[in-house]
Design a protein around this motif. Structure first.
Motif: not given
Length: 503
Positions: A72-82, A261-270
C-alpha cells in the motif's frame, strides 16, 4: 513487592512483565520488550521493491500484513493504479491469514489459560486424537522429566474450567484446529506463493494468475475453515466465557482505540473497508490522521529524539540508557494512549454502524453475556472480537472470490519513480499496522513501521503515562502474586508479538 512474571510464554518474541503487587493488587506494571532488531535501518538504500519481501521477515505469524502494508505504501509512492483483481487477491491472501491467526491465538496461545488439560487423564472414550493425547500426557507425567507434557503442563496455579465435557471438547478442537490452520495457510499460499513469507505479493497485486482452478481450491479451503469457526471455535469461546464471566470486567485498557480498517472493497486508496477505520477517544470516533502519530522514547532504549512524527522517525540504539526499560517505543496519537487490535477494530466499526453483521453479532453475544459493548474492552471482549472478525472475514473472502474476473489484469506495470513517499495502513490480526516509505534517487531513503504490539506493549511515554497493556494490568487483583494467572490471561488477550514490536 516487585515480581517479574516473564518470560511470558505462548506469545511471539521476548516479553517480560514486571509488576508491583500490594495486598494482592497490581499497583504498577512495566511491559519490557527484551530484544533489538533494526529493520528500518537495513532497508535504507535498497530497491523499494525489496521492502514488501524484507518486512515480512519482521514476523513469521503475520508476514502477509507487513507485505500488504508495504505494498500500500509503495502504491502511494509510485502513484499506481491498482486493478480490481489485484486488490481482491491482496484481500484473499491477507484475509485467510487473519483466520489462521485467530484460531492459533485462541487454541494454542490462550485456551490453556482456562481449559483444564488434566481432564484428559480421566478420559474413557475411544476418540483416536484424545486417546493419543491421554497416553502422551500420562507417559510424560510418569517420565520424571522436569517439564513433562509441555506445552500443556506445567501450568500456573489458579481456577480452570471444571466441566469435564467442556475441557475434553476443547482439547479435541485444539488438536483439530492445527489442521484447520494449515488449510487457511494453504489458501493464502495459493496466491501468495507460500507461507510464511509470500513471494508473490507486490504493490497493486500478486504474480499468481487467478484462474478457475486456483479460485475453486481457495473456496474449498475457506469453506472448511468457516465451518470450524461456526461449529467449534465460537461454541468453545462461549463455553469459556460462560465459565469465567468476571473476565468481561478484567483487563480494561485506560485509553482510546484505533483501527486503520481492514480489507478494502475496491482498488482505490479511499475505498470503504469491510471493517471501518477510525480513532475512538472519549466515546467519539474520528478520522485517522497519520500526522498525529508520534513515538516517545524516554523509557525506551534509544538515544534518538523523542516525540518524532512517523515521517521523521529515527532509530539510534542505546542499550544502557538510564531509566529505559524496554526496546519498544511508545507510540501516541495526539498524546493519547491507544489500544489497537480486535477490540479496537470491532468497537470502531460498531460505533460507526459500518458493518451490519458486526452489529448483529456484537448485540447477540453481548445480550447472551448480559454485557454492553463497552465490555469488549476486556479479556473476554478481545477474544470475542476475534471470533466476530473471523465470522465476518470468512464470508467476505468467499464473496470476493466471486468478484474475480479471470481474464482481467491482476497486477499493474510497476515503474519506480526517482522520488516519492507513501503511507500504507492496514490491520494485522493484532491491530493497526503502518508502513511509511520515502524514495530518493530510486532507492529507499527512509522507512518507518509503527506496529500493533508497539502500541499495545509500549512503555510509559514522556509524560509517564503507561501503555495499553500496562494500564490494563494495573488495578488487577491476583490470588497468587508469585504466579499471577490473572495477569497472564490479560497479556495473552492482547496476543503480543514482540518481534513485531521491536522490529
Amino acid at each position: 513487592m516487585k515480581i517479574d512474571i516473564g518470560p511470558v510464554t505462548r506469545l511471539e518474541g521476548h516479553l517480560n512483565i514486571n509488576t508491583t503487587v500490594e495486598n494482592n493488587i497490581i499497583t504498577d506494571a512495566k511491559s519490557m520488550g527484551e530484544m533489538f532488531r533494526g529493520f528500518e535501518v537495513f532497508l535504507l538504500g535498497r530497491d523499494p521493491l525489496d521492502a514488501q519481501q524484507i518486512t515480512q521477515r519482521i514476523c513469521g505469524v503475520c508476514p502477509y500484513a507487513h507485505a500488504i502494508a508495504s505494498s500500500y505504501a509503495q502504491e502511494a509512492a509510485y502513484r499506481l493504479r491498482t486493478p480490481p483483481n489485484g486488490r481482491i487477491l491482496h484481500n484473499l491472501i491477507q484475509g485467510a491469514n487473519h483466520l489462521y491467526d485467530y484460531l492459533l491465538h485462541f487454541y494454542q496461545l490462550s485456551a490453556l489459560d482456562f481449559i483444564d488439560v488434566t481432564a484428559i487423564t480421566g478420559y474413557t472414550g475411544k476418540d483416536r486424537d484424545l486417546t493419543h493425547l491421554k497416553e502422551w500426557v500420562n507417559h510424560a507425567l510418569g517420565s520424571g522429566e522436569s517439564h513433562p507434557a509441555a506445552p500443556f503442563l506445567p501450568r500456573l496455579s489458579g481456577t480452570y474450567v471444571t466441566d469435564a465435557d467442556i475441557n475434553i471438547t476443547a482439547l479435541k478442537h485444539y488438536v483439530e484446529s492445527l489442521e484447520i490452520q494449515k488449510k487457511a495457510n494453504r489458501a493464502s499460499a495459493i496466491f501468495g506463493g507460500r507461507f510464511p513469507h509470500a513471494t508473490g505479493i507486490f504493490p497493486g497485486g500478486c504474480t499468481r494468475p487467478p484462474d478457475i482452478d486456483a479460485i475453486s481450491s481457495y473456496q474449498a479451503l475457506i469453506h472448511e475453515v468457516k465451518h470450524f469457526i461456526h461449529n467449534k471455535y465460537l461454541p468453545d469461546l462461549l463455553a469459556v466465557a460462560g465459565a469465567f464471566p468476571e473476565y468481561w470486567h478484567i483487563g480494561q485498557s485506560k485509553g482510546g482505540f484505533m483501527s486503520y480498517g481492514l480489507l478494502p472493497f475496491g482498488p482505490e486508496p479511499d475505498s470503504p473497508r469491510l471493517l471501518s477505520p477510525g480513532v475512538l477517544i472519549d466515546g467519539k470516533v474520528e478520522t485517522v490522521k497519520t500526522g498525529d502519530i508520534t513515538e516517545d522514547v524516554k523509557f525506551a532504549k534509544y538515544s534518538s529524539p523523542s516525540g518524532l512524527k512517523v515521517t521523521q522517525g529515527r532509530l539510534t540504539p542505546a542499550p544502557h540508557k538510564e531509566g529505559a526499560y524496554s526496546w519498544v517505543k511508545a507510540p501516541r496519537y495526539g498524546g493519547h494512549v491507544l489500544e489497537v487490535g480486535p477490540a479496537a477494530r470491532i468497537l470502531v466499526d460498531y460505533l460507526q454502524g459500518g458493518n451490519e453483521t458486526v452489529k448483529q453479532l456484537v448485540d447477540r453475544f453481548a445480550g447472551m453475556a448480559e454485557i454492553g459493548p463497552e465490555q469488549l474492552n476486556s479479556v473476554l471482549g478481545r477474544h470475542l472480537c476475534r471470533a466476530v472478525s473471523a465470522v465476518v472475514i470468512a464470508d467476505f473472502l468467499l464473496d470476493q472470490t466471486e468478484q474475480i474476473n479471470p481474464s482481467a489484469p491482476f497486477i499493474p506495470e510497476i515503474k519506480i519513480p526517482e522520488a516519492g513517499e507513501g503511507f500504507g495502513l492496514t490491520e494485522a490480526s493484532r491491530g493497526a499496522l503502518l508502513h511509511y516509505i520515502r524514495i530518493r534517487n530510486y532507492k529507499i531513503d527512509h522507512y518507518e513501521c509503527v506496529v500493533p504490539t508497539t502500541w499495545n506493549c509500549s512503555p510509559r511515554d514522556d509524560t509517564g503515562m503507561p501503555g495499553a497493556l500496562e494500564s490494563a494490568l494495573i488495578g488487577t487483583r491476583v490470588e497468587d502474586p508469585a504466579q499471577q494467572i490473572e495477569a497472564n490471561r490479560i497479556v495473552h488477550s492482547f496476543d503480543p508479538c514482540l518481534a513485531c514490536a521491536v522490529h
